[in-house]
Write an enzyme that holds these catalytic residues in place. Sequence first.
Site, PDB file in Angstrom:
ATOM      1  N   CYS A   1     -15.635   3.236  -4.712  1.00 53.24           N
ATOM      2  CA  CYS A   1     -14.484   3.492  -3.850  1.00 53.24           C
ATOM      3  C   CYS A   1     -14.996   4.305  -2.667  1.00 53.24           C
ATOM      4  O   CYS A   1     -15.567   5.387  -2.859  1.00 53.24           O
ATOM      5  CB  CYS A   1     -13.453   4.295  -4.640  1.00 53.24           C
ATOM      6  SG  CYS A   1     -12.064   4.866  -3.664  1.00 53.24           S
TER       7      CYS A   1
ATOM      8  N   ASP B   1     -12.584   3.315  -9.512  1.00 53.03           N
ATOM      9  CA  ASP B   1     -11.923   3.122  -8.223  1.00 53.03           C
ATOM     10  C   ASP B   1     -10.462   3.525  -8.414  1.00 53.03           C
ATOM     11  O   ASP B   1      -9.996   3.708  -9.548  1.00 53.03           O
ATOM     12  CB  ASP B   1     -12.028   1.648  -7.792  1.00 53.03           C
ATOM     13  CG  ASP B   1     -11.295   1.361  -6.484  1.00 53.03           C
ATOM     14  OD1 ASP B   1     -11.462   2.123  -5.521  1.00 53.03           O
ATOM     15  OD2 ASP B   1     -10.533   0.370  -6.427  1.00 53.03           O
ATOM     16  N   SER B   2      -9.729   3.608  -7.309  1.00 54.76           N
ATOM     17  CA  SER B   2      -8.291   3.876  -7.401  1.00 54.76           C
ATOM     18  C   SER B   2      -7.533   2.708  -8.023  1.00 54.76           C
ATOM     19  O   SER B   2      -6.355   2.836  -8.315  1.00 54.76           O
ATOM     20  CB  SER B   2      -7.728   4.133  -6.003  1.00 54.76           C
ATOM     21  OG  SER B   2      -7.865   2.951  -5.227  1.00 54.76           O
TER      22      SER B   2
ATOM     23  N   CYS C   1     -13.830  -0.498   2.496  1.00 55.31           N
ATOM     24  CA  CYS C   1     -12.992  -0.167   1.333  1.00 55.31           C
ATOM     25  C   CYS C   1     -13.232  -1.262   0.314  1.00 55.31           C
ATOM     26  O   CYS C   1     -13.261  -2.456   0.671  1.00 55.31           O
ATOM     27  CB  CYS C   1     -11.519  -0.129   1.728  1.00 55.31           C
ATOM     28  SG  CYS C   1     -10.375  -0.085   0.323  1.00 55.31           S
TER      29      CYS C   1
HETATM   30  N1  DGL Z   1     -10.860   0.988  -2.962  1.00 51.20           N
HETATM   31  C1  DGL Z   1     -10.788   2.222  -2.298  1.00 51.20           C
HETATM   32  C2  DGL Z   1     -11.793   2.435  -1.213  1.00 51.20           C
HETATM   33  O1  DGL Z   1     -12.834   1.866  -1.303  1.00 51.20           O
HETATM   34  C3  DGL Z   1      -9.533   2.998  -2.287  1.00 51.20           C
HETATM   35  C4  DGL Z   1      -8.395   2.419  -1.600  1.00 51.20           C
HETATM   36  C5  DGL Z   1      -7.191   3.295  -1.787  1.00 51.20           C
HETATM   37  O2  DGL Z   1      -6.870   3.614  -2.937  1.00 51.20           O
HETATM   38  O3  DGL Z   1      -6.589   3.689  -0.780  1.00 51.20           O
HETATM   39  O4  DGL Z   1     -11.595   3.156  -0.290  1.00 51.20           O
END
Ligand code: DGL
Length: 257
Positions: free
Chosen positions: A71, A8-9, A182
Amino acid sequence: MAKIGIFDSGSGGLSVLRELQKTLPLESYFYFSDNAHCPYGEKSPEYIQDRARFITDWALDKGADVIVVACNTATAAAIATLRAEYPQIPFVGMEPAVKPAALGTKSGVIGVLATAGTLKGSKYLNTRGLYEDDVKIVEHVGKGFVELVENGILDGPEAETTVKASLQPLLDEGADTIVLGCTHYPFLQTVIERLAGPGVRVIDPAPAVAKQTKRVLEDAGATIGEGPAQLSVTASGPIDPLLRTLKLITDITPAIL
Ligand code: DGL
């Protein structure tokens, strides 16, 4: 023991790891937090694809049997590219839970909270197209939600103010079901549910993703269920935010790579 790469980020994918560990408790997990590049939400698809390739190479190097793109934004931007470029390994991505929301709503209005990248992506727009004749679908970017979670602010006045600003417009439209689009957002679920009130159902797609991962491993003929349970973590930026959130979801002491 299957080896499961997950990324994930940042710490958001831990909401998926939590469900994976319930469904597949005896496997070996390798988690990559790309927090030096967080948030992904406003980045271009090309940027996210480059990061996804880098992390996929890392997971392959660790011997992963499957990679879970934990993510929504990276799934939208990169999973098709990953599947085309790495045919040797299966990928499981995030699916916005529009279907269960559309089937369960009583008011006929569902709200989707996600990043800008997810809401613009063809994957989401296609899913939306399947249900928008039957239910009204309203969306909002969870502005500042990712930053709250990365900073460990999961409740309290700051979390409430930030969550309310993005949630209230959906409630004002009559949404009785909120889809968390998210993977960071489930860490704010307590606040979301409190502000939304008891008549509103909040859906986290992570349990469905965990079940899908199990199916994919079974189809690939991987050995599962034999243990020992293992967890290794790494981050492209500081590791502390990840470790702080990790303590909320598991007792396993991770190896830090
Ligand atoms: N957790 C991520 C998602 O599901 C990324 C959120 C992000 O880095 O903007 O979209």
